[in-house]
Design an enzyme around this catalytic site. Structure first.
Site, short mmCIF file in Angstrom:
data_model
loop_
_atom_site.label_atom_id
_atom_site.label_comp_id
_atom_site.label_asym_id
_atom_site.label_seq_id
_atom_site.Cartn_x
_atom_site.Cartn_y
_atom_site.Cartn_z
N ASP A 36 52.68 45.13 49.11
CA ASP A 36 52.46 46.51 49.25
C ASP A 36 53.24 47.60 48.40
OD1 ASP A 36 51.20 45.48 51.39
OD2 ASP A 36 52.89 45.62 52.78
N TYR A 81 42.93 27.51 42.12
CA TYR A 81 41.90 28.50 41.05
C TYR A 81 40.24 28.58 41.55
CZ TYR A 81 40.71 31.32 36.85
OH TYR A 81 40.49 32.08 36.14
N LYS A 121 38.74 32.02 43.22
CA LYS A 121 37.54 32.58 42.31
C LYS A 121 36.19 32.61 43.03
CE LYS A 121 39.92 34.03 39.10
NZ LYS A 121 39.91 35.79 38.83
N ASP A 149 49.70 46.22 35.40
CA ASP A 149 49.87 44.71 35.14
C ASP A 149 51.39 44.76 35.65
OD1 ASP A 149 50.80 42.22 33.64
OD2 ASP A 149 48.68 42.64 32.50
N SER A 169 35.18 33.66 38.20
CA SER A 169 35.10 32.54 37.01
C SER A 169 34.02 31.80 37.31
CB SER A 169 36.59 31.72 36.94
OG SER A 169 36.88 30.92 36.16
#
Length: 234
Positions: A56, A141, A145, A32, A129
């Site tokens: 990277d 979004y 997705k 995370d 999603s």
């Protein structure tokens, strides 16, 4: 005990997935951007990696953690994602590129970096999603997705028969983010869910764990499982 990598795992759905996989016998590598991932990993007896997987350098940190772990991963769960909600007419190029880079580009790059390291018979689970079907105010979004669905199917063909690749498409899930929404807005969305409630992060975690289980879902690849209480359209 085998190794499972879960991104976006400091809290919420990602942490629930890592917890579920840990209970299924996997040693979890939690990744995370939030440094709180170290505490989350400690709670599960796993390995925490604070890294930006869209870079990277961040992906190199994940590879280094695998080297330190001393064993190859059996499962990769691409859960990390961001939102920058906007109508199409108000969408900026930066807002579009940022969301697609993290939600779609980083999944592709991480799969490409890790695929050869994942053990034969292993599983990759990407988080898409229900919004990929189209949500007002979530143009970038939804595009990102939807791209995850295409990525999943393409990678499933490319990596078969050695690895299975599937996706989970959550619907409206009760998280800290959705709990902060105005109650009337939340209720309007829930009223459209056939099962009559918001989903729980554990619902998503259970679906991911099933797809990650090489015995339970051995003949499933290239698929998108909607975990949305029946609201897969409309």
């Amino acid at each position: 005990m085998t190794l499972a990598i879960v991104t976006g795992a400091a809290r919420g759905i990602g942490f629930e997935i890592a917890d579920r996989l840990a209970r299924a016998g996997h040693r979890s590598v939690l990744v995370d951007l939030d440094p709180a991932v170290a505490e989350a990993a400690e709670r599960l007896g796993g390995i925490g990696v604070a890294a930006d997987i869209a870079s990277d350098r961040g992906r190199a940190s994940v590879l280094a953690a695998l080297d330190d772990a001393g064993e190859p991963p059996a499962v990769l769960v691409n859960n990390a994602g961001v939102t920058r909600d906007s109508l199409i007419a108000k969408m900026t190029e930066d807002g579009f590129r940022f969301v697609t880079r993290v939600n779609l580009g980083a999944q592709y790059e991480l799969i490409s970096a890790l695929a050869e390291r994942i053990v034969d018979g292993g599983a990759i689970v990407n988080i898409s999603s229900r919004a990929q079907l189209g949500n007002v105010g979530q143009f970038n979004y939804a595009v990102s997705k939807g791209g995850v669905v295409g990525l999943t199917r393409a990678m499933a063909l490319s990596l078969a028969p050695r690895l299975r690749v599937n996706a989970v498409a959550p619907g409206f899930i009760a998280t800290a983010m959705t709990d902060a929404m105005p109650e009337q807005v939340r209720q309007r969305i829930i009223d459209k869910v056939p099962l009559g409630r918001a989903g729980d992060p554990g619902d998503i975690a259970a679906t991911v764990a099933w797809l990650a289980d090489g015995a339970a879902s051995a003949y499933v690849t290239g698929q998108v499982v909607y975990c949305c209480g029946g609201r897969s359209f409309g």
